[in-house]
Design an enzyme around this catalytic site. Sequence first.
Site, PDB file in Angstrom:
ATOM      1  CD  GLU A   1      -7.316  20.432  -9.304  1.00  0.00           C
ATOM      2  OE1 GLU A   1      -7.601  19.042 -10.186  1.00  0.00           O
ATOM      3  OE2 GLU A   1      -8.864  21.004  -8.819  1.00  0.00           O
TER       4      GLU A   1
ATOM      5  CE  LYS B   1      -7.620  17.658 -20.234  1.00  0.00           C
ATOM      6  NZ  LYS B   1      -7.059  16.189 -19.824  1.00  0.00           N
TER       7      LYS B   1
ATOM      8  CG  ASP C   1      -1.768  12.727 -21.416  1.00  0.00           C
ATOM      9  OD1 ASP C   1      -2.535  12.570 -21.545  1.00  0.00           O
ATOM     10  OD2 ASP C   1      -1.013  13.309 -22.862  1.00  0.00           O
TER      11      ASP C   1
ATOM     12  CE1 TYR D   1       0.972  13.654  -8.291  1.00  0.00           C
ATOM     13  CE2 TYR D   1       0.941  12.414  -9.723  1.00  0.00           C
ATOM     14  CZ  TYR D   1       1.816  13.677  -9.183  1.00  0.00           C
ATOM     15  OH  TYR D   1       3.287  13.179  -9.215  1.00  0.00           O
TER      16      TYR D   1
ATOM     17  CE  LYS E   1      -7.571  17.733 -24.992  1.00  0.00           C
ATOM     18  NZ  LYS E   1      -7.286  16.209 -25.293  1.00  0.00           N
TER      19      LYS E   1
ATOM     20  CB  CYS F   1      29.652  -2.855 -37.030  1.00  0.00           C
ATOM     21  SG  CYS F   1      29.537  -1.664 -35.811  1.00  0.00           S
TER      22      CYS F   1
ATOM     23  CB  CYS G   1      33.845  -3.063 -35.373  1.00  0.00           C
ATOM     24  SG  CYS G   1      32.185  -4.333 -35.468  1.00  0.00           S
TER      25      CYS G   1
ATOM     26  CB  CYS H   1      27.486  -4.324 -34.998  1.00  0.00           C
ATOM     27  SG  CYS H   1      29.124  -5.247 -34.072  1.00  0.00           S
TER      28      CYS H   1
ATOM     29  CB  CYS I   1      32.090  -3.666 -32.206  1.00  0.00           C
ATOM     30  SG  CYS I   1      31.331  -1.979 -32.447  1.00  0.00           S
TER      31      CYS I   1
HETATM   32  S1  IVH Z   1     -11.814  16.586 -13.186  1.00  0.00           S
HETATM   33  C1  IVH Z   1     -16.297  15.106 -14.255  1.00  0.00           C
HETATM   34  N1  IVH Z   1      -9.305  17.302 -12.832  1.00  0.00           N
HETATM   35  O1  IVH Z   1      -8.833  14.512 -18.218  1.00  0.00           O
HETATM   36  C2  IVH Z   1     -15.077  15.550 -14.732  1.00  0.00           C
HETATM   37  N2  IVH Z   1     -10.068  15.991 -14.574  1.00  0.00           N
HETATM   38  O2  IVH Z   1     -10.908  15.467 -20.807  1.00  0.00           O
HETATM   39  C3  IVH Z   1     -14.264  15.423 -13.412  1.00  0.00           C
HETATM   40  N3  IVH Z   1      -7.803  14.814 -16.420  1.00  0.00           N
HETATM   41  O3  IVH Z   1     -11.930  12.672 -17.659  1.00  0.00           O
HETATM   42  C4  IVH Z   1     -12.176  15.227 -14.634  1.00  0.00           C
HETATM   43  N4  IVH Z   1      -6.876  16.358 -14.979  1.00  0.00           N
HETATM   44  O4  IVH Z   1      -9.628  11.567 -17.326  1.00  0.00           O
HETATM   45  C5  IVH Z   1     -10.276  16.408 -13.669  1.00  0.00           C
HETATM   46  N5  IVH Z   1      -7.002  18.003 -12.289  1.00  0.00           N
HETATM   47  C6  IVH Z   1      -8.450  16.538 -13.470  1.00  0.00           C
HETATM   48  C7  IVH Z   1      -7.377  16.078 -14.179  1.00  0.00           C
HETATM   49  C8  IVH Z   1      -8.887  15.383 -15.193  1.00  0.00           C
HETATM   50  C9  IVH Z   1      -6.461  14.792 -15.931  1.00  0.00           C
HETATM   51  C10 IVH Z   1      -8.371  14.223 -16.842  1.00  0.00           C
HETATM   52  C11 IVH Z   1     -10.160  13.261 -16.839  1.00  0.00           C
HETATM   53  C12 IVH Z   1     -10.594  13.568 -17.580  1.00  0.00           C
HETATM   54  C13 IVH Z   1     -10.400  14.024 -18.650  1.00  0.00           C
HETATM   55  C14 IVH Z   1     -11.375  15.313 -19.543  1.00  0.00           C
END
Ligand code: IVH
Length: 653
Positions: A105, A107, A109, A212, A298, A390, A393, A408, A413
């Site tokens: 999946e 990740k 941010d 999500y 990561k 400026c 102008c 300015c 301007c």
């Molecule tokens: S599963 C038992 N799935 O990444 C842990 N986490 O570095 C369950 N995160 O604390 C987390 N996308 O805040 C999971 N598809 C995803 C995620 C995800 C982002 C975050 C989450 C977690 C952190 C870990």
Amino acid sequence: MEKLRTEIRRHEHLYYVLDAPAITDADYDALMSRLRALEERHPELIPAGSPTLRVGGAPREGFQQVKHSEPMLSLDNALNEGELRAFDERVRGLLGDAPHAYVAELKFDGLSLAVRYEGGVLRQAITRGDGDTGEDVTENARTIRSLPLRVAANEPFEVRGEVVMPSRAFQALNEDREQQGLPRYANPRNSAAGSLRVLDPAITAGRRLDFYGYIRLPAPDSQWGALECLSAEGFKVSAHRKRCKGLDELLAFIQEWETGRERLPFEIDGVVVKVDSQAQQRQLGWTARAPRWAIAFKYPPRQAETTLRSIEIQVGRTGVLTPVANLEPVGVSGVVVARATLHNEDEIERLGLAAGDTVVIERSGDVIPKIVKVARHGDARVKFAMPSQCPVCGEPVVRAEGEVASRCLNPNCPARLRESLRYFASRGVMDIDGMGEALIEQLADKGLLKSIADLYQLNAGQLAGLDRMGEKSAARIMKGIEASKRQSLARLINGLGIPFVGERTAALLGGAFGSLDAIAQASEEKLQETPEVGVKVAQAIRRFFGNEHNREMVERLRAAGLTFTQEKVRTENGPLSGLTFVITGTLASMSRDEAKAMIENAGGKTAGSVSKKTDFLVAGEAAGSKLEKANTLGVKVIDEEELRRIVSKGGQA
Ligand code: IVH
């Protein structure tokens, strides 16, 4: 009312979760207004989970600490292929080489959030906190449009997922903050956290957050099943996921999204890999820190080194002079970067930056990358100094005390005019189809555009006479100009270019005053009664409408037929207006949040503690010190039955 709610929920799901709206925003707004009007007349009939409850209640004094149903642990990281391979080997070893699959999946941010549902209604949303205990941010989470307030399942369950701020919302927010002289958020994650963990839910409501889901408790048989189940239950889950047989398939997915992330509407910082089978997850178990059945791969930060050639100055629509870094072009994860924002002269000072230096640049959510630090000083360094005139102008530049920006001050301007026009016509503002930078440039050069109001004096003949412009395009632009007259008052206010008044403040002003004339005539004190409008903003508004050129422009816009009024946002004219309630103890038929929402929807206020100013204490089972205090102070104590009665009748208990 229930019919309307069902209809609204369907459209919210289509719009916010599936990204597939079936009606226009205006039609959606109309459904909502209709429901609001009905609920206003019958506040006693507002159920938990009504779509109108997304607006959020009154500010709180602090967050309640709540223990998690199960610890919210973090994930171990893999920073390269070798570390992912080691994870796979450990999994295979522990499973005794039994066949297994992974789910890959994205990740997200953002920040993680646990959301509890009971009896089909969203009951509680808790931040991760220290993993054992988090903060109750229910009121704020309710304002996230993609988070369902109601679900079909009646039995209790919990969703865990990520709150993110979409990249476009992040950019708009930062532009707005810059306008208001506030510091920018460094990345979408910080801004999502800053938006969710605020005491005033109205602020969260104004930030476009998204949720999500990725974990469901109790868990279905597999992670894949969990995601499907969440999606069927109305939650947003990422469409980009893959069930993978082994390391090679995982690596392919990881590689695909390392470049694919550029196209996503939100930021990701890696890929999360989970063992699919729930039984196998249990078999693998947890360490003290993280599950053994999952790992976070990561991505490296999107950084690169390059040379700073020079620092240029850009003049914005409100006259702010912004230094921009002119860089030796360099590739950063698939995108060639030649410019970076420097924000203001303090930022250059902080970085210790001079032309000729080698710098580290990073892309993080902003379209325009930023300079993180100086890697090496150049041989022939050219120090930066903010010009006193400026560059466009030639008029004097002023840096007001206590402000980071230099401006300015010349309202005529040419740079300011062009930028104002560009902003006014842009998508998020008046949305004039076809009126882009190049066209504005041409029209301004020809002297056809000297003010925003001139846009409404243009005719098809003038347009058709321009370079690369046929009759067809001219007609399309004329249609766009015409259509823009119907844009909302809030958009018009935003487009006027009043210093410190961005999208959000404009919406708040429009809602509070109901017309442009009321805003133009309001005193500084009156303006400050608007949420989030302080002395500085109020002064800027007064100054703007005090200026003769601006007043004339406004009159010309009125004559052209733009939208100058809107419906006022109801604040305090419900049956409970002027009354303050405190809620304590456990209520039998509703949660405290629901009681609070019921009171606030009827125009009442709720407070956290009992004082002489409290009109009613709503006391449930096991009420403690607040009840005592109310009795001492002679504050009237009522139960929930009575609360309902008061809400339907108005203040007489
Ligand atoms: S599963 C038992 N799935 O990444 C842990 N986490 O570095 C369950 N995160 O604390 C987390 N996308 O805040 C999971 N598809 C995803 C995620 C995800 C982002 C975050 C989450 C977690 C952190 C870990």
